[in-house]
Design a protein around this motif. Structure first.
Motif, PDB file in Angstrom:
ATOM      1  N   SER A   1      71.452  55.003  -9.305  1.00  0.00           N
ATOM      2  CA  SER A   1      72.668  54.879  -8.640  1.00  0.00           C
ATOM      3  C   SER A   1      73.471  56.265  -8.631  1.00  0.00           C
ATOM      4  O   SER A   1      74.086  56.653  -7.710  1.00  0.00           O
ATOM      5  CB  SER A   1      73.514  53.704  -9.048  1.00  0.00           C
ATOM      6  N   VAL A   2      73.103  56.769  -9.895  1.00  0.00           N
ATOM      7  CA  VAL A   2      73.697  58.111 -10.088  1.00  0.00           C
ATOM      8  C   VAL A   2      73.355  59.275  -9.432  1.00  0.00           C
ATOM      9  O   VAL A   2      74.114  59.985  -8.703  1.00  0.00           O
ATOM     10  CB  VAL A   2      73.809  58.398 -11.694  1.00  0.00           C
ATOM     11  N   ASP A   3      71.912  59.221  -9.126  1.00  0.00           N
ATOM     12  CA  ASP A   3      71.453  60.316  -8.295  1.00  0.00           C
ATOM     13  C   ASP A   3      71.785  60.167  -6.801  1.00  0.00           C
ATOM     14  O   ASP A   3      71.995  61.169  -6.175  1.00  0.00           O
ATOM     15  CB  ASP A   3      69.804  60.025  -8.598  1.00  0.00           C
ATOM     16  N   ILE A   4      71.898  58.807  -6.363  1.00  0.00           N
ATOM     17  CA  ILE A   4      72.278  58.853  -4.859  1.00  0.00           C
ATOM     18  C   ILE A   4      73.606  59.164  -4.781  1.00  0.00           C
ATOM     19  O   ILE A   4      73.967  59.736  -3.873  1.00  0.00           O
ATOM     20  CB  ILE A   4      72.180  57.236  -4.647  1.00  0.00           C
ATOM     21  N   ALA A   5      74.700  58.626  -5.678  1.00  0.00           N
ATOM     22  CA  ALA A   5      76.090  59.180  -5.738  1.00  0.00           C
ATOM     23  C   ALA A   5      76.201  60.746  -5.574  1.00  0.00           C
ATOM     24  O   ALA A   5      76.960  60.960  -4.804  1.00  0.00           O
ATOM     25  CB  ALA A   5      76.662  58.300  -6.665  1.00  0.00           C
ATOM     26  N   ALA A   6      75.501  61.455  -6.224  1.00  0.00           N
ATOM     27  CA  ALA A   6      75.534  62.771  -6.454  1.00  0.00           C
ATOM     28  C   ALA A   6      75.132  63.414  -4.893  1.00  0.00           C
ATOM     29  O   ALA A   6      75.635  64.524  -4.687  1.00  0.00           O
ATOM     30  CB  ALA A   6      74.639  63.285  -7.274  1.00  0.00           C
ATOM     31  N   LYS A   7      74.370  62.757  -4.073  1.00  0.00           N
ATOM     32  CA  LYS A   7      74.220  63.392  -2.730  1.00  0.00           C
ATOM     33  C   LYS A   7      75.235  63.149  -1.802  1.00  0.00           C
ATOM     34  O   LYS A   7      75.222  63.679  -0.701  1.00  0.00           O
ATOM     35  CB  LYS A   7      72.761  62.596  -2.181  1.00  0.00           C
TER      36      LYS A   7
ATOM     37  N   MET B   1      77.913  53.692  -4.099  1.00  0.00           N
ATOM     38  CA  MET B   1      77.343  53.658  -5.403  1.00  0.00           C
ATOM     39  C   MET B   1      78.316  52.983  -6.217  1.00  0.00           C
ATOM     40  O   MET B   1      78.071  53.450  -7.506  1.00  0.00           O
ATOM     41  CB  MET B   1      76.466  54.385  -5.806  1.00  0.00           C
ATOM     42  N   SER B   2      79.246  52.339  -5.928  1.00  0.00           N
ATOM     43  CA  SER B   2      80.289  51.865  -7.258  1.00  0.00           C
ATOM     44  C   SER B   2      80.124  50.567  -7.786  1.00  0.00           C
ATOM     45  O   SER B   2      80.434  50.039  -8.656  1.00  0.00           O
ATOM     46  CB  SER B   2      81.828  51.618  -6.333  1.00  0.00           C
ATOM     47  N   VAL B   3      78.831  49.870  -7.141  1.00  0.00           N
ATOM     48  CA  VAL B   3      78.534  48.565  -7.464  1.00  0.00           C
ATOM     49  C   VAL B   3      77.178  48.532  -8.312  1.00  0.00           C
ATOM     50  O   VAL B   3      76.531  49.108  -7.286  1.00  0.00           O
ATOM     51  CB  VAL B   3      78.496  47.339  -6.486  1.00  0.00           C
ATOM     52  N   LEU B   4      76.917  47.932  -9.176  1.00  0.00           N
ATOM     53  CA  LEU B   4      75.548  48.002  -9.927  1.00  0.00           C
ATOM     54  C   LEU B   4      75.457  46.511 -10.292  1.00  0.00           C
ATOM     55  O   LEU B   4      76.286  46.052 -11.254  1.00  0.00           O
ATOM     56  CB  LEU B   4      75.465  48.849 -10.987  1.00  0.00           C
TER      57      LEU B   4
END
Length: 230
Positions: A181-187, A194-197
């Motif tokens: 999720s962090v990797d995707i948010a960085a894009k 990607m605020s919800v996990l």
């Protein structure tokens, strides 16, 4: 009993957050009410539960009008495309998008109802054959195909971790989903936050919270053992 169970789960979430320096306000408790009668949901509601998760469209339909309208209904189970039309204007989050075709159907039905639907991508991190969800490496290609759908809000990721006796055995599963999720948010992809996990259930939600869950789905820990509808 349900009120006491809810309080215990909330206390456990607070403790798990404190262990890793998180704010408990970051974690939403989803009361998994599948197979449970309306009377038990009312008990949970009276104990301040407002977010309920259901596995089947039929159960959302049956319970929706019998309970207060400030409840947030979450579809957490596998969603068949031919059932989307029944709940698209009733749920506040769909946790289980696992294909472009399902996303297309949700988009079409949401457009028909003139609503925007928050969704999560279901990821089968452990690649269990018995579970739905896309593989880790399939998440980004899926997102890139559906991110422009105007009636979807892609809020994050969900996983159902393996059933384990020791919740520590799932820590790595949760850690991998958090990293993804962090990797995707960085894009910084348009329409993806990607605020919800959404990860962690009755047996392992405390470990999930320690690894970054913002939603935990707890059924048995609140309502007791499941009763299967015939």
């Amino acid at each position: 009993m349900i009120a006491e169970n809810l309080q215990q789960v909330r206390n456990n979430i607070v403790r798990a957050c404190q262990a890793v320096g998180r704010d408990p306000e970051e974690v939403t408790l989803v009361a998994v009410s599948k197979t449970k009668p309306v009377e038990l949901l009312k008990e949970a509601y009276d104990a301040d539960a407002r977010v309920f998760g259901e596995n089947k469209v039929q159960e959302i339909m049956e319970k929706y009008d019998k309970l207060p309208d400030d409840i947030q209904w979450h579809m957490i189970g596998h969603l068949q495309r031919n059932k989307v039309k029944y709940i698209v204007d009733k749920v506040s989050l769909i946790h289980s998008v696992d294909s472009v075709r399902l996303a297309e159907t949700i988009e079409q039905e949401a457009a028909r109802h003139n609503v925007r639907i928050p969704v999560l991508i279901e990821v089968n991190v452990a690649e269990e054959e018995s579970k739905f969800g896309v593989k880790m490496e399939e998440v980004l290609p899926l997102l890139q195909q559906i991110c422009e759908f105007p009636h979807l809000e892609i809020r994050g990721l969900m996983t159902i971790a393996p059933y384990v006796e020791n919740p520590e055995d799932n820590r790595e599963i949760f850690r991998q989903l958090k990293k993804l999720s962090v990797d995707i948010a960085a894009k910084n992809i348009n329409n993806i936050t990607m605020s919800v996990l959404s990860m962690g259930m009755t047996g392992d939600y405390e470990v999930a919270v320690q690894e970054g869950a913002t939603m935990v789905r707890v059924g048995t820990g609140i309502f007791g053992e499941r009763e299967y509808l015939r």
